[in-house]
Write an enzyme that holds these catalytic residues in place. Structure first.
Site, PDB file in Angstrom:
ATOM      1  N   ASP A  35       7.753  56.489 -68.427  1.00  0.00           N
ATOM      2  CA  ASP A  35       7.097  57.733 -68.831  1.00  0.00           C
ATOM      3  C   ASP A  35       7.872  58.500 -69.912  1.00  0.00           C
ATOM      4  OD1 ASP A  35       5.396  57.170 -66.631  1.00  0.00           O
ATOM      5  OD2 ASP A  35       6.647  58.343 -65.278  1.00  0.00           O
ATOM      6  N   GLU A 209      -4.517  59.888 -67.029  1.00  0.00           N
ATOM      7  CA  GLU A 209      -3.351  60.706 -66.705  1.00  0.00           C
ATOM      8  C   GLU A 209      -2.475  60.810 -67.935  1.00  0.00           C
ATOM      9  OE1 GLU A 209      -1.337  58.881 -63.379  1.00  0.00           O
ATOM     10  OE2 GLU A 209      -1.159  56.962 -64.373  1.00  0.00           O
TER      11      GLU A 209
HETATM   12  O1  FUB Z   1       5.820  57.484 -63.114  1.00  0.00           O
HETATM   13  C1  FUB Z   1       4.936  57.888 -62.093  1.00  0.00           C
HETATM   14  C2  FUB Z   1       3.547  57.960 -62.635  1.00  0.00           C
HETATM   15  O2  FUB Z   1       3.128  56.697 -63.128  1.00  0.00           O
HETATM   16  C3  FUB Z   1       3.397  58.863 -63.845  1.00  0.00           C
HETATM   17  O3  FUB Z   1       3.442  60.205 -63.532  1.00  0.00           O
HETATM   18  C4  FUB Z   1       2.125  58.339 -64.377  1.00  0.00           C
HETATM   19  O4  FUB Z   1       1.821  58.798 -65.663  1.00  0.00           O
HETATM   20  C5  FUB Z   1       2.362  56.855 -64.301  1.00  0.00           C
HETATM   21  O5  FUB Z   1       3.118  56.382 -65.385  1.00  0.00           O
END
Ligand code: FUB
Length: 448
Positions: A35, A209
């Site tokens: 991320d 997301e």
């Molecule tokens: O890293 C945990 C979660 O997985 C993140 O918050 C999302 O965007 C995905 O990458």
């Protein structure tokens, strides 16, 4: 010199070596990282990633993300990365539920002399409902120390915070929770200044997301991972204001061919080039909750559209010819007879080797800088079952022969050196091939 002084100097030297990460893709190879939000602060690139840790019985939820803290990394050339160490830990944030291992995707932004680090996590107090909240930690420097605020931001339920400050000085917070939300932030960067709105017109089917918003030439780009088919791909929509409306415009990166379920990214403009920071499970091919940060160059079309980015192992930046070059992070390889394999499958953090196994197999490794001094020899760390001969050329298959390395039949790792026949200066691409029968595994090579 007294013993204590000597020990201190030694400890500093060791920590410098341990923190100086030199890599192509993935860029961080001594721990998992995911991320990535990349920012330019004080002429350096700072990367604020999440920190995946390996599964451990009794910690968190089995077979799920395990994330307890954040590190920050920086570089002035995108090649040599420094780990500044841990900046925020779950058990040091007053509002975060201890041992919840949910320190997911963060962001960081500068305003009025302070650095604001935004991160999601699970709260101890669930009176406002279950799920994630988003908090802030503040620092005077991009590398910390960051002091967490006592409470999470009121009115925000969700994950994956992203902050954008527009040309007029108005700051916006974006996050995801089924939909992608946006709201204005107050000048203090700690409270919402408007009610959250759902950014409409983005795809409605499949998870979205990880919002990342930026502006270029008056166009606002809302970029986000989205599950259109089986796993996440990176998409973008454009609009003429920070809260939209946006129009779906295209795909920045396709879903990964080998099934890493998540991708999460940021875009960065640094020294006249755009880059895509994203992640893939390079160091953990069997478990996609242990990911690693990558970078590739990104280009815009004249009309402002984003050209699709093809993931590479070579990544970005220029490799110094007189330091170890990991040719297993190649730019291109022949159709067969060469592959990147882990050096040690029981400890994947040791990295990879380039394995040549059939006559004529080749790889190209681009952007190697010889500077002004031409090398006399090349040193190759290698091993071989059957022996063989490697040829090193500049440019391509038809490029001039720089060196021929005769490899003995010996499965132990050793350094073999060979004369560099042609003078080399400046920026070159390397072309390495296996001449005739044999096999050779190359850990790295370096010129002297
Ligand atoms: O890293 C945990 C979660 O997985 C993140 O918050 C999302 O965007 C995905 O990458």
């Amino acid at each position: 010199m007294c013993k204590l002084k000597l020990r201190m100097i030694l400890a500093i030297a060791i920590s410098l070596v341990a923190n100086d990460l030199i890599a192509q893709n993935p860029i961080i190879t001594d721990q998992y990282s995911a991320d990535p939000t990349a920012r330019v602060f004080e002429n350096r690139v700072y990367v604020y990633p999440s920190h995946d840790i390996p599964p451990s019985p009794g910690k968190g939820r089995p077979n799920w993300f395990l994330m307890e803290d954040y590190h920050v990394f920086s570089s002035d050339n995108l090649v040599d990365w420094q780990d500044h160490g841990m900046i925020v830990h779950q058990n040091k944030v007053p509002w975060v539920k201890p041992e919840s291992y949910s320190m997911w995707a963060p962001d960081c932004i500068y305003r009025n002399g302070k650095y604001y680090f935004y991160f999601p996590s699970v709260p101890s107090d669930t009176t406002g409902g279950r799920g994630f909240r988003i908090g802030v930690a503040i620092s005077d420097k991009p590398s910390g120390p960051f002091i967490p605020q006592p409470t999470a931001i009121k009115g925000v339920n969700g994950i994956d915070p992203n902050v954008f400050i527009d040309k007029d000085g108005q700051a916006y917070l974006y996050w995801s929770q089924g939909h992608i939300y946006g709201a204005k932030l107050k000048e203090n960067m700690l409270e919402l200044a408007s009610d959250p709105v759902i950014l409409q017109e983005l795809p409605t089917k499949g998870l979205k997301e990880g919002p990342f918003l930026f502006e270029r030439n008056g166009i606002y780009y809302m970029t986000y991972p989205h599950v259109e088919n089986k796993t996440e791909r990176l998409e973008y929509a454009i609009g003429s204001s920070p809260l939209g409306p946006f129009k779906f415009t295209g795909v920045i990166m396709d879903e990964s061919p080998d099934g890493c379920w998540t991708n999460h990214h940021s875009l960065l403009h640094f020294k006249d080039q755009w880059y895509l920071f994203y992640h893939h499970n390079d160091l953990s091919p069997q478990f996609d909750k242990n990911r690693s940060v990558r970078i590739d160059s990104l280009f815009f079309e004249p009309d402002g559209k984003i050209r699709k980015v093809l993931p590479t192992l070579r990544g970005v930046g220029v490799s110094n010819a007189f330091k170890k070059i990991q040719i297993d992070r190649y730019s291109m390889i022949s159709e067969r007879g060469v592959s990147a394999l882990f050096l040690d499958t029981t400890d994947r953090f040791k990295g990879w080797k380039a394995q040549f196994s059939s006559p004529g197999a080749w790889l190209q490794y681009t952007h190697v800088d010889f500077g002004k001094s031409t090398p006399k020899k090349v040193i190759v760390k290698l091993s071989s079952k059957r022996g063989g001969t490697l040829q090193l050329r500049t440019g391509s298959r038809s490029g001039p022969l720089m060196s021929e390395i005769v490899v003995p039949k010996d499965t132990s790792w050793k350094m073999v050196q060979s004369e560099v026949k042609l003078p080399q200066t400046g920026l070159k691409h390397l072309f390495v091939s296996l001449k005739g029968e044999g096999d050779v595994g190359v850990d790295w090579l370096q010129f002297e």
